[in-house]
Design a protein around this motif. Structure first.
Motif, short mmCIF file in Angstrom:
data_model
loop_
_atom_site.label_atom_id
_atom_site.label_comp_id
_atom_site.label_asym_id
_atom_site.label_seq_id
_atom_site.Cartn_x
_atom_site.Cartn_y
_atom_site.Cartn_z
N ILE A 152 0.86 -1.19 0.00
CA ILE A 152 0.00 0.00 0.00
C ILE A 152 0.89 1.23 0.00
O ILE A 152 1.72 1.41 0.91
CB ILE A 152 -0.94 0.01 1.22
CG1 ILE A 152 -1.84 -1.24 1.20
CG2 ILE A 152 -1.78 1.27 1.25
CD1 ILE A 152 -2.72 -1.38 2.42
N GLU A 153 0.75 2.05 -1.02
CA GLU A 153 1.58 3.25 -1.14
C GLU A 153 1.10 4.38 -0.24
O GLU A 153 1.90 5.10 0.35
CB GLU A 153 1.58 3.73 -2.60
CG GLU A 153 2.22 2.77 -3.58
CD GLU A 153 3.74 2.76 -3.47
OE1 GLU A 153 4.29 3.64 -2.76
OE2 GLU A 153 4.37 1.87 -4.06
N ASP A 154 -0.22 4.54 -0.10
CA ASP A 154 -0.80 5.65 0.65
C ASP A 154 -0.55 5.45 2.14
O ASP A 154 -1.04 4.51 2.76
CB ASP A 154 -2.30 5.73 0.36
CG ASP A 154 -2.93 7.01 0.93
OD1 ASP A 154 -2.27 7.67 1.74
OD2 ASP A 154 -4.06 7.31 0.54
N GLU A 155 0.21 6.37 2.76
CA GLU A 155 0.53 6.26 4.18
C GLU A 155 -0.71 6.40 5.05
O GLU A 155 -0.84 5.74 6.08
CB GLU A 155 1.57 7.30 4.57
CG GLU A 155 2.95 7.08 3.96
CD GLU A 155 3.58 5.78 4.43
OE1 GLU A 155 3.33 5.40 5.60
OE2 GLU A 155 4.29 5.14 3.65
N ASP A 156 -1.63 7.28 4.65
CA ASP A 156 -2.87 7.45 5.43
C ASP A 156 -3.68 6.17 5.43
O ASP A 156 -4.27 5.79 6.45
CB ASP A 156 -3.71 8.60 4.86
CG ASP A 156 -3.06 9.95 5.11
OD1 ASP A 156 -2.24 10.04 6.05
OD2 ASP A 156 -3.38 10.90 4.38
N LYS A 157 -3.72 5.50 4.29
CA LYS A 157 -4.47 4.24 4.20
C LYS A 157 -3.81 3.16 5.06
O LYS A 157 -4.49 2.38 5.73
CB LYS A 157 -4.55 3.79 2.74
CG LYS A 157 -5.57 2.69 2.49
CD LYS A 157 -5.73 2.45 1.00
CE LYS A 157 -6.80 1.38 0.75
NZ LYS A 157 -6.98 1.13 -0.70
N LYS A 158 -2.48 3.14 5.04
CA LYS A 158 -1.77 2.20 5.92
C LYS A 158 -2.16 2.43 7.38
O LYS A 158 -2.43 1.49 8.12
CB LYS A 158 -0.26 2.39 5.77
CG LYS A 158 0.37 1.75 4.56
CD LYS A 158 1.87 1.95 4.62
CE LYS A 158 2.55 1.41 3.39
NZ LYS A 158 4.02 1.64 3.45
N PHE A 159 -2.16 3.71 7.78
CA PHE A 159 -2.47 4.05 9.16
C PHE A 159 -3.88 3.61 9.53
O PHE A 159 -4.12 3.09 10.62
CB PHE A 159 -2.31 5.56 9.35
CG PHE A 159 -2.59 6.05 10.74
CD1 PHE A 159 -1.74 5.74 11.79
CD2 PHE A 159 -3.72 6.81 11.00
CE1 PHE A 159 -2.00 6.19 13.07
CE2 PHE A 159 -3.99 7.26 12.29
CZ PHE A 159 -3.12 6.95 13.32
N ARG A 160 -4.82 3.79 8.60
CA ARG A 160 -6.20 3.40 8.88
C ARG A 160 -6.32 1.88 9.06
O ARG A 160 -7.02 1.41 9.95
CB ARG A 160 -7.12 3.87 7.75
CG ARG A 160 -7.38 5.37 7.75
CD ARG A 160 -8.58 5.72 6.90
NE ARG A 160 -8.42 5.33 5.52
CZ ARG A 160 -7.85 6.09 4.60
NH1 ARG A 160 -7.38 7.28 4.92
NH2 ARG A 160 -7.76 5.67 3.35
N TRP A 161 -5.62 1.11 8.22
CA TRP A 161 -5.69 -0.34 8.36
C TRP A 161 -5.13 -0.79 9.70
O TRP A 161 -5.65 -1.71 10.32
CB TRP A 161 -4.92 -1.02 7.22
CG TRP A 161 -5.66 -1.06 5.91
CD1 TRP A 161 -5.29 -0.48 4.74
CD2 TRP A 161 -6.90 -1.71 5.65
NE1 TRP A 161 -6.21 -0.72 3.75
CE2 TRP A 161 -7.22 -1.49 4.29
CE3 TRP A 161 -7.78 -2.46 6.42
CZ2 TRP A 161 -8.36 -1.99 3.70
CZ3 TRP A 161 -8.93 -2.96 5.84
CH2 TRP A 161 -9.21 -2.72 4.49
#
Length: 671
Positions: free
Chosen positions: A52-61
């Protein structure tokens, strides 16, 4: 309203039954804890090796996983807390504990000071253990279980079918230069050779095209390979990503037909005649160092395609003959056999009495090799590893490109004019596809022979100076080493160098010989992504589930044994502390404030049936007398609670005190 409530409750007694709510809550909480643990597991499986490239998406997961861990903690913890509340009442019935210990047991889920109270630990070990589990569950679920999902690098590997470039000379056999093959960008595919023709328009009866020379594109490919001095073929820019289907490392194997030179050593060592006479070699060992002057000698043009071809031709391009073409025009009668002589410095010093020591300091080992141009089955394993690549080539030599041999004249010299058998000559008038394939092979071989033609002379070190005189392009290739002297394993090097020239066609995707095919590719890449280790998650949850299950079963047995369920709400505390003794010893401590009197804190209380008298209120249907009520009290004034006895609540003395108080209040109001 109060009087009506009192009158209604006056005839009520305790109901000995197990209400469904508490067991249902216990089972539901345990079930939901398992569900949330599984959901966390499945979420982590979904994220495992997911890039996952998007850091915000990583944080949400990550937050989603922690939220599930928190919900699992709430569920398992809630299950144990409910059982803990059931168990403490059994403890209060069986043991007389100080008010301090009772206080700490009631607040054990919020205040860990219980674990430092020896009285509680020694007198109520089961309750303390259950309380300890309540405190440890968050450690396993919230703190450690999210650690099963981390970020890191992993090797992503897969096997799949991809469309890859291959070499296929079939296109050369069917291609007509008058009708160019288009590339997607609108440019034309390029042949490895240029043609002449008997009719530029291709309409006259009996017209045919015939070989002229290697194409400019083939010359560029051959020169780039030779001048690169690398021990591998040239490949197209970006070949790794194109062939591997992206930024991967990959390996695959492919097979195709192409030209190859099969070389064999026919003589070695000074004076060795070997099979030179049998094969009609153009020179012998006397030409090579140390007897002769050549450290390298390449005779590569015997029986080659004639340039210019026989006949008279019109002026201008195209090689169009005047009148009827010569019968031999464009015919491949033979393919040149490569005769390569070379000498290698053995680095062994010559003995002083050796005749060669007059001019030479070291022993040179001469050898002669013979190479035949063959159609070859190539099996190539490509191994692309960023930023390099490696190719392993296996060659299976099939048949000579032109299967003819020179006859001998009366003097024993080879007759290069009419190789035999004539039936094996390849003419542009007959089998056109075979002719064009032969011409393509010949063109590549001609470019290769250009580098081997000529000789390199070596001046002996005595009297000196010691140096090489170069009359060949072989010194521009990887076939020579220091001082322009050939490599020791020249036989293998020639075969591999020619193979690499054929494979270097891959560096020019615009060539006609480059086709595509579907191949099985093993590819991999180092990917930065989530990494889930299931063992870590279940190492956290398995003990929690097991211990919670054991406590749940123990709690179910306790509830069944007690015959009822309990709670620690204010209403339950209210009705279990209505005891005149407690009223008397707690005078001056009714505000609920701190500090609480120490002598009261150390008073030992027990939960049981108050022994305030044996006044009968009514006879129950089961034969028991409804007497007294259950409350906390000092050990001397309480007895054991018997299951099934319909305890009514407050005793008569309490009712009398209330009546007396109400009478006094009415009198005061009257006055």
């Amino acid at each position: 309203m109060t009087e009506r409530l009192i009158a209604h409750r006056a005839t009520q007694s305790t109901q000995w039954h197990i209400h469904w709510r508490i067991p249902a809550l216990i089972g539901f909480a345990f079930f939901m804890g398992v569900v949330f643990a599984l959901l966390q597991h499945f979420l982590y499986i979904y994220l495992h090796h997911r890039h996952i490239e998007d850091e915000d998406k990583k944080f949400r997961w990550v937050l989603y996983g922690r939220a599930l861990a928190y919900l699992a903690k709430v569920a398992f913890g809630g299950c144990v807390v409910i059982i803990f509340r059931q168990r403490i009442w059994r403890t209060f019935r069986n043991r007389a504990l100080s008010v301090l210990s009772i206080d700490q047991i009631f607040g054990a889920t919020e205040d860990p000071s219980l674990f430092a109270n020896w009285e509680a630990v020694s007198s109520a070990p089961i309750v303390v253990i259950i309380a300890l589990v309540i405190w440890l569950i968050p450690l396993a679920t919230i703190i450690f279980s999210p650690g099963a999902l981390t970020f890191g690098n992993y090797l992503e590997a897969e096997t799949l079918q991809l469309t890859l470039p291959t070499i296929n000379f079939t296109m050369e056999t069917i291609k007509d230069w008058r009708n160019p093959v288009k590339l997607p960008d609108g440019s034309n595919k390029r042949s490895v050779m240029f043609y002449n023709t008997t009719d530029i328009d291709g309409v006259k009866p009996g017209w045919f095209d015939y070989y002229d020379q290697p194409s400019a594109e083939l010359r560029r490919i051959a020169i780039l390979l030779a001048y690169s001095n690398m021990d591998h073929p040239n490949i197209a820019q970006g070949a790794r990503q194109d062939n591997c289907g992206g930024p991967y490392n990959c390996t695959y194997e492919q097979t195709f037909l192409g030209p190859g030179y099969q070389c064999a050593e026919v003589a070695r060592g000074t004076g060795d005649a070997g099979k030179l006479t049998e094969y009609g070699a153009p020179f012998n060992m006397s030409s090579l160092v140390p007897e002769g002057r050549y450290v390298f000698l390449g005779d590569v043009d015997r029986g080659t395609y004639a340039q210019p071809q026989a006949g008279e031709f019109r002026k201008g391009p195209g090689g169009v003959p005047v009148g009827d073409p010569d019968p031999s025009l464009g015919v491949f009668k033979s393919e040149p056999v490569l005769w390569i002589g070379y000498a290698v410095n053995s680095t062994e010093w010559l003995a002083p009495d050796d005749p060669l020591a007059k001019n030479w300091t070291h022993r040179y080992d001469p050898a002669i090799i013979r190479c035949v141009h063959m159609e070859t089955k190539y099996t190539v394993k490509w191994d692309y590893v960023e930023p390099l690549f490696h190719s392993t080539t296996k060659r299976e030599y099939l048949t000579p490109v032109v299967d003819t041999n020179f006859t001998r004249r009366d003097n024993g010299e080879p007759n290069e004019t009419d190789p035999q058998p004539e039936s094996n000559w390849i003419s542009p008038r007959d089998d056109v596809p075979l002719y064009k394939k032969t011409a393509a092979y010949h063109a590549i071989g001609e470019m290769f022979r250009d580098f081997l033609r000529g000789h390199v002379d070596l001046e002996p070190p005595i009297p000196g100076p010691y140096y090489a005189q170069v009359y060949s392009d072989v010194t521009k290739t990887r076939l020579v080493g220091k001082n322009s002297e050939p490599l020791a394993n020249l036989t293998d090097e020639i075969e591999e160098f020619y193979s690499d020239m054929v494979l270097s066609l891959f560096s020019a995707p615009e060539m006609l010989a480059i086709d595509t095919e579907k191949l099985t590719v093993n590819r991999s890449r180092i990917q930065s992504s989530f990494v889930y280790v299931p063992e870590r998650l279940w190492q956290c949850y398995a003990p929690v589930i097991f211990v919670t299950l054991v406590i749940m079963l123990f709690g179910a047995f306790t509830i069944w044994e007690d015959g009822t369920t309990f709670s620690v709400g204010f209403s339950r505390i209210l009705v279990t502390t209505r005891n005149t003794t407690l009223d008397d010893i707690s005078r001056g401590a009714c505000l609920g404030n701190d500090p609480f009197p120490m002598e009261l804190m150390h008073t030992r209380l027990k939960f049981g049936v108050l022994n305030e008298g044996n006044d009968v209120e009514y006879m129950g249907g089961d034969g028991y007398q409804s007497v007294g009520h259950c409350a906390f009290g000092v050990a001397s004034e309480v007895g054991p609670i018997r299951r099934g006895v319909p305890y009514a609540g407050l005793p008569d003395s309490g009712l009398k005190r209330r009546a007396k108080t109400e009478t006094a209040t009415e009198k005061d109001n009257f006055d």
